[in-house]
Design a protein around this motif. Structure first.
Motif, PDB file in Angstrom:
ATOM      1  N   TYR A  38       0.837  -1.197   0.000  1.00  0.00           N
ATOM      2  CA  TYR A  38       0.000   0.000   0.000  1.00  0.00           C
ATOM      3  C   TYR A  38       0.877   1.254   0.000  1.00  0.00           C
ATOM      4  O   TYR A  38       0.650   2.174  -0.779  1.00  0.00           O
ATOM      5  N   PHE A  39       1.870   1.294   0.873  1.00  0.00           N
ATOM      6  CA  PHE A  39       2.738   2.475   0.929  1.00  0.00           C
ATOM      7  C   PHE A  39       3.569   2.616  -0.338  1.00  0.00           C
ATOM      8  O   PHE A  39       3.874   3.723  -0.761  1.00  0.00           O
ATOM      9  N   GLY A  45       5.773   8.322  -0.571  1.00  0.00           N
ATOM     10  CA  GLY A  45       6.889   8.102  -1.481  1.00  0.00           C
ATOM     11  C   GLY A  45       6.545   7.096  -2.559  1.00  0.00           C
ATOM     12  O   GLY A  45       7.403   6.341  -3.010  1.00  0.00           O
ATOM     13  N   SER A  46       5.295   7.089  -3.005  1.00  0.00           N
ATOM     14  CA  SER A  46       4.834   6.080  -3.962  1.00  0.00           C
ATOM     15  C   SER A  46       5.390   6.341  -5.355  1.00  0.00           C
ATOM     16  O   SER A  46       5.958   7.397  -5.642  1.00  0.00           O
ATOM     17  N   TRP A  47       5.191   5.376  -6.205  1.00  0.00           N
ATOM     18  CA  TRP A  47       5.646   5.506  -7.595  1.00  0.00           C
ATOM     19  C   TRP A  47       4.985   6.704  -8.261  1.00  0.00           C
ATOM     20  O   TRP A  47       5.612   7.439  -9.008  1.00  0.00           O
ATOM     21  N   TRP A  48       3.697   6.905  -7.986  1.00  0.00           N
ATOM     22  CA  TRP A  48       2.946   7.995  -8.610  1.00  0.00           C
ATOM     23  C   TRP A  48       3.501   9.349  -8.189  1.00  0.00           C
ATOM     24  O   TRP A  48       3.705  10.236  -9.008  1.00  0.00           O
ATOM     25  N   ALA A  51       6.864  10.019  -9.793  1.00  0.00           N
ATOM     26  CA  ALA A  51       6.713  10.392 -11.208  1.00  0.00           C
ATOM     27  C   ALA A  51       6.266  11.847 -11.331  1.00  0.00           C
ATOM     28  O   ALA A  51       6.755  12.581 -12.208  1.00  0.00           O
ATOM     29  N   GLN A  52       5.363  12.283 -10.465  1.00  0.00           N
ATOM     30  CA  GLN A  52       4.928  13.677 -10.494  1.00  0.00           C
ATOM     31  C   GLN A  52       6.074  14.621 -10.130  1.00  0.00           C
ATOM     32  O   GLN A  52       6.224  15.674 -10.743  1.00  0.00           O
ATOM     33  N   LEU A  53       6.890  14.233  -9.166  1.00  0.00           N
ATOM     34  CA  LEU A  53       8.028  15.064  -8.792  1.00  0.00           C
ATOM     35  C   LEU A  53       9.041  15.163  -9.926  1.00  0.00           C
ATOM     36  O   LEU A  53       9.614  16.236 -10.172  1.00  0.00           O
TER      37      LEU A  53
END
Length: 114
Positions: A38-39, A45-48, A51-53
């Motif tokens: 879930y984390f 600090g997720s993949w999404w 990617a946005q950062l």
């Protein structure tokens, strides 16, 4: 065909019996694994979010490059104004409409585009 159906039904029953046969430790480890997943996928600090950062960093870098080019152009103009007196007159002609002695001001009005 009925044999294949019976075999797949038996394998489904075997899988269900295996799931039901998990011990409490197995269930606990499965819950911990799902919690960590879930984390990984939805947390701070997720993949999404990473990617946005990265997209924000690329956007900011392109903005910084554009602003650096603008700053270099302005620095060159300042240097030109400091060293060349003709540059001051040219800038005054362009922006303020300066007309020097013995010069004639001619204003050309473009024809209407039909």
């Amino acid at each position: 065909m009925a044999v294949v159906w019976d075999a797949s039904l038996d394998s489904a029953r075997a899988a269900v019996s295996r799931i039901g046969g998990l011990s409490r430790v197995d269930w606990l480890l499965l819950a911990v694994l799902l919690g960590l997943q879930y984390f990984l996928w939805f947390g701070a600090g997720s993949w999404w979010s990473v990617a946005q950062l990265h997209a924000q960093v690329e956007q900011r870098q392109s903005d910084a490059q554009r602003l650096e080019k603008r700053n270099d152009k302005l620095a060159a103009e300042v240097l030109s104004l400091q060293n060349d007196s003709g540059a001051v007159a040219g800038l005054a002609r362009r922006n303020l409409g300066l007309v020097g002695k013995n010069e004639v001001f001619v204003w050309v009005i473009p024809a209407k585009a039909n």
